[in-house]
Motif scaffolding. Sequence first.
Motif, mmCIF file in Angstrom:
data_model
loop_
_atom_site.group_PDB
_atom_site.id
_atom_site.type_symbol
_atom_site.label_atom_id
_atom_site.label_comp_id
_atom_site.label_asym_id
_atom_site.label_seq_id
_atom_site.Cartn_x
_atom_site.Cartn_y
_atom_site.Cartn_z
ATOM 1 N N GLN A 148 -4.765 6.936 9.368
ATOM 2 C CA GLN A 148 -3.922 7.038 8.168
ATOM 3 C C GLN A 148 -4.673 6.521 6.930
ATOM 4 O OE1 GLN A 148 -0.434 8.133 7.823
ATOM 5 N NE2 GLN A 148 -1.280 8.073 5.756
ATOM 6 N N VAL A 149 -4.673 7.313 5.866
ATOM 7 C CA VAL A 149 -5.236 6.834 4.601
ATOM 8 C C VAL A 149 -4.163 6.019 3.881
ATOM 9 C CG1 VAL A 149 -6.232 7.475 2.376
ATOM 10 C CG2 VAL A 149 -6.767 8.820 4.425
ATOM 11 N N ARG A 150 -4.507 4.797 3.504
ATOM 12 C CA ARG A 150 -3.569 3.919 2.778
ATOM 13 C C ARG A 150 -4.167 3.585 1.416
ATOM 14 N NH1 ARG A 150 -3.202 2.549 8.233
ATOM 15 N NH2 ARG A 150 -1.086 2.762 9.049
ATOM 16 N N TRP A 151 -3.337 3.686 0.396
ATOM 17 C CA TRP A 151 -3.804 3.503 -0.978
ATOM 18 C C TRP A 151 -3.263 2.214 -1.579
ATOM 19 C CZ3 TRP A 151 -7.326 6.951 -2.615
ATOM 20 C CH2 TRP A 151 -7.368 8.199 -1.993
ATOM 21 N N GLU A 187 -2.207 15.154 -4.570
ATOM 22 C CA GLU A 187 -3.041 15.587 -5.690
ATOM 23 C C GLU A 187 -2.979 14.573 -6.835
ATOM 24 O OE1 GLU A 187 -2.493 20.338 -4.716
ATOM 25 O OE2 GLU A 187 -1.562 19.500 -6.532
ATOM 26 N N THR A 188 -1.794 14.021 -7.039
ATOM 27 C CA THR A 188 -1.627 13.021 -8.089
ATOM 28 C C THR A 188 -2.429 11.761 -7.760
ATOM 29 O OG1 THR A 188 0.524 13.891 -8.656
ATOM 30 C CG2 THR A 188 0.108 11.604 -9.279
ATOM 31 N N VAL A 189 -2.378 11.340 -6.505
ATOM 32 C CA VAL A 189 -3.107 10.128 -6.108
ATOM 33 C C VAL A 189 -4.612 10.348 -6.260
ATOM 34 C CG1 VAL A 189 -3.568 8.519 -4.220
ATOM 35 C CG2 VAL A 189 -1.246 9.350 -4.593
ATOM 36 N N TYR A 191 0.897 -1.156 0.000
ATOM 37 C CA TYR A 191 0.000 0.000 0.000
ATOM 38 C C TYR A 191 0.928 1.196 0.000
ATOM 39 C CZ TYR A 191 1.347 0.622 4.879
ATOM 40 O OH TYR A 191 2.094 0.823 6.010
ATOM 41 N N PHE A 192 0.386 2.393 -0.125
ATOM 42 C CA PHE A 192 1.251 3.561 0.055
ATOM 43 C C PHE A 192 0.470 4.692 0.678
ATOM 44 C CE2 PHE A 192 -0.364 5.740 -3.721
ATOM 45 C CZ PHE A 192 -0.786 4.678 -4.521
ATOM 46 N N ARG A 203 10.067 4.870 -0.182
ATOM 47 C CA ARG A 203 8.661 4.471 -0.291
ATOM 48 C C ARG A 203 8.156 4.859 -1.678
ATOM 49 N NH1 ARG A 203 7.043 8.618 2.523
ATOM 50 N NH2 ARG A 203 4.861 8.006 2.623
ATOM 51 N N VAL A 204 6.934 4.405 -1.981
ATOM 52 C CA VAL A 204 6.335 4.718 -3.277
ATOM 53 C C VAL A 204 6.319 6.240 -3.486
ATOM 54 C CG1 VAL A 204 4.174 4.667 -4.583
ATOM 55 C CG2 VAL A 204 4.973 2.606 -3.384
#
Length: 329
Positions: A100-103, A67-69, A57-58, A308-309
């Motif tokens: 925490q928001v994880r993508w 903003e990109t995500v 995840y990132f 990290r990513v």
Amino acid sequence: SKAPIAIIGAGIAGLSAAEALQTAGEAVQLFDKSRGPGGRMSSKRSEAGSLDLGAQYFTARDRRFSETVQRWQAQGWVDSWSPNLYQARSGQLSPSTDEQVRWVGVPRMSAIARGLIGDTPATYACRITDVFRGEAFWTLVDADGTSHGPFSQVIIALPAPQASALLATAPKLAAVAASVPMEPTWSVAVAFASPLETRVEACFVQDDALDWLARHRSKPGRDDRLDTWVLHGTSAWSRQHLDLPKEAVIEQLVGAFAELIDCVVPETTFTLAHRWLYARPAQTHEWGALADADLGLYACGDWCLSGRVEGAWLSGQEAARRLLEQQQR
Ligand code: FAD
Ligand code: NAD
């Protein structure tokens, strides 16, 4: 017409640089030794479906990356993941929820690289072994001895040890890259005959052997026919067991998992192991990217920033920014 810019490495750093350069009207050509893009954010096809064996995840802390995500989310390439999160200390599991928001990429981590690459020219299964500059242009040579070029500039977007090997034309950059050790990670995926009776969907472990575990089907958009788990070894354990046969790695990590998890662990019906030799830099840095702007040679990757990513993406942006800045001189 002008010679394109070569980018070696189609992981998130190389793809980030490629996108920034193409947005600025530059032509690029990507090279990767693998069969597709994504690098450590790729997913592996298996009989248990597509599995994320690398990045799990990132998070996004930098404003530009956030903003990109959001844009990636609007395009349907990523979604947020909110597992029932646990931590383990001295073998004791406890819930560890947070804000925490994880993508994650959907329906697999590699969706991001697939989306980003679009119709960018890319040559796969092509391991670059030499990068050299003639009077005005750069030439790349691959492991089969085939030459590629001419290129106006070169961006090397590889893990530090692999980057260092290709930076011989700029000895100072080569030395900086060579100073960054990268740690390995053994990654194992296992599926069970019947679903595990636990609430745990992800856990920060950081024990002797296990670093992390995640329940594949708790991620958005995944195939949920099998109850598949991804287990990561710690850097130290992975280093100590670098040459252990895959079956033994699986046995030891599944053993540690069975000891930790709060339920009966039935027979495994599927197992897979992958060794990441250069999984993460030993320390973080604040270099952004490396550049020999007069030569037209740049290096980027997670090791230039946070490992990290997000760091890899930002490093790719920085390499592109520096290249474009030099061109305007
Ligand atoms: P890479 O993704 O490594 O890209 C480099 C590319 O170069 C690869 O595609 C490779 O095939 C190619 N290549 C190498 N040598 C050559 C050559 N000679 N010629 C041509 N091509 C070559 N980050 C997070 O933020 N969150 C996480 O939860 C997380 N978990 C992780 C778990 C594991 C097991 C691993 C391995 C990594 C994890 N990371 C995580 C780190 C994250 O995946 C990386 O920081 C990021 O993907 C690095 O991107 P990159 O573009 O710098 O490098
Ligand atoms: P993050 O904020 O979720 O996690 C950062 C670290 O904080 C975790 O490793 C963990 O130790 C701790 N942590 C965070 N939330 C926690 C909670 N609720 N309970 C207990 N501990 C918690 O994400 P990030 O900062 O984006 O870090 C990326 C993650 O990727 C890290 O977990 C890192 O270990 C992992 N990673 C792994 C590799 C590898 O090769 N295995 C490489 C790069 C990154």
